[in-house]
Write a protein that holds these residues in place. Structure first.
Motif, PDB file in Angstrom:
ATOM      1  N   THR A  42       0.689  -1.281  -0.266  1.00  9.80           N
ATOM      2  CA  THR A  42      -0.207  -0.006   0.023  1.00  9.80           C
ATOM      3  C   THR A  42       0.934   1.299   0.133  1.00  9.80           C
ATOM      4  O   THR A  42       0.605   2.123  -0.654  1.00  9.80           O
TER       5      THR A  42
ATOM      6  N   HIS B 213       1.211   4.114  -2.883  1.00  8.05           N
ATOM      7  CA  HIS B 213       0.740   5.411  -2.665  1.00  8.05           C
ATOM      8  C   HIS B 213       2.259   6.463  -3.162  1.00  8.05           C
ATOM      9  O   HIS B 213       1.898   7.526  -3.659  1.00  8.05           O
TER      10      HIS B 213
ATOM     11  N   LEU C 281      -6.653   5.793  -1.709  1.00  8.83           N
ATOM     12  CA  LEU C 281      -5.216   5.750  -1.652  1.00  8.83           C
ATOM     13  C   LEU C 281      -4.338   6.682  -1.450  1.00  8.83           C
ATOM     14  O   LEU C 281      -3.238   6.614  -0.524  1.00  8.83           O
TER      15      LEU C 281
ATOM     16  N   ILE D 154      -3.330   6.994   5.007  1.00 17.00           N
ATOM     17  CA  ILE D 154      -4.007   5.835   4.249  1.00 17.00           C
ATOM     18  C   ILE D 154      -4.912   5.050   5.143  1.00 17.00           C
ATOM     19  O   ILE D 154      -4.510   4.131   6.209  1.00 17.00           O
TER      20      ILE D 154
END
Length: 326
Positions: free
Chosen positions: A269, A273, A290, A295
């Protein structure tokens, strides 16, 4: 009733700020156009005594205030929904009780009644994603150099590459992030390559959709990703710095901190990002997106709005905002 009045008042305030944001954005674009063709700096560097830097600061303040008001509206709506659900519970209980009595008293084979219900979800559109600057590529390829510390595993490297180069998609119900009723779905992208290859439109500048991975100890490559076991003193998990000239990105540096303590999902993740920043995106005002500053891991994938923002950026809309459709 009081909550309804509060929501209406917040909505009126929200619409007023959106109009002001649009007006401020138009003024900034006017000054930027004037700047490109000016013959006398003093003739074009302000509108009614307000400089472009002051306008940009005001624009940023409006975006923050809009995000704050949208969160307030969601809070009131959640509270109203809870009150409504509690009010309905006694009636539902009585319906169940009397249905049971009816079933005991009536032994006829008549079919059971069909209970129909309906509900409404209101989609609060207007969340935005900032765009900054773009790459100016002769084709669609960016070279990505991953610099790793000795403790980084091959498994972690595969996760990082997958978050960038995967072409897989996943579907999620819009109801999970309050973007639509149950049953409506949106497409999310596991990697940036798949997200950008999904675009079927021509943009002013080439969209970077092909990522070539290299591994050298020097500074070779367009995007340099440093994987560190050190924890950032300010508590950040990732950081992106881009070197620019005029409106063009020349090189980007991504640092992922404390990598040994990140789960696989967290690592993927944060890479998605930060890579979005390296491609030229800013932050989103939608807390579940996102590209939000903090987040939300509910759906940690690349959204359709992220893709739309990239298309806007590479179509020449630098230092602007893309309004999300959902």
């Amino acid at each position: 009733m009081a909550d309804t009045k509060s929501i209406n008042r917040l909505r009126d305030h929200l619409e007023m700020m959106k109009r002001e944001l649009g007006h401020t954005t138009d003024q900034i674009k006017q000054l930027e156009r004037n700047d490109k063709k000016r013959s006398d700096w003093n003739e074009f560097d302000n509108i009614k005594g307000t400089s472009i830097n002051e306008l940009r600061e005001h624009q940023s303040e409006l975006v923050k205030e809009i995000s704050k008001v949208q969160k307030e509206i969601r809070k009131y709506r959640s509270k109203s929904l809870l009150v409504a659900e509690l009010a309905v519970l006694p009636a539902v209980f009585l319906l169940i009780v009397f249905s049971g009595i009816f079933d005991i008293a009536d032994k006829s084979p008549a079919s059971s009644p069909i209970l129909k219900t309906r509900y409404l979800t209101e989609n609060l559109r207007g969340d935005t994603i900032d765009t900054w600057k773009s790459w100016r590529l002769v084709d669609n390829t960016l070279n990505v150099n991953i610099l790793k510390s000795p403790r980084v595993t091959d498994h972690q490297l595969r996760i990082i590459r997958d978050a960038i180069s995967s072409e897989r998609t996943v579907q999620f119900d819009d109801y999970l992030v309050h973007k639509g009723p149950k049953g409506s779905q949106s497409t999310y992208y596991v990697g940036w390559a798949g997200a950008l290859k999904s675009v079927q439109t021509q943009t002013k500048y080439n969209l970077p959709s092909n990522f070539n991975f290299i591994s050298t100890p020097g500074g070779e490559g367009d995007i340099i990703i440093t994987l560190s076991n050190v924890r950032d003193s300010d508590g950040y998990t990732g950081y992106t710095k881009s070197i620019t000239e005029d409106n063009e990105i020349l090189k980007s540096f991504i640092t992922i901190y404390d990598i040994s303590n990140l789960t696989d999902e967290q690592l993927a993740t944060i890479v998605r990002h930060e890579f979005g920043h390296a491609l030229g995106l800013g932050h989103s005002t939608a807390p579940e997106d996102l590209m939000a500053p903090t987040i939300d891991m509910t759906i940690p994938y690349i959204t359709e709005c992220n893709v739309a923002a990239i298309v806007d950026l590479y179509d020449g809309n630098e230092a602007a905002q893309t309004v999300c459709e959902k």
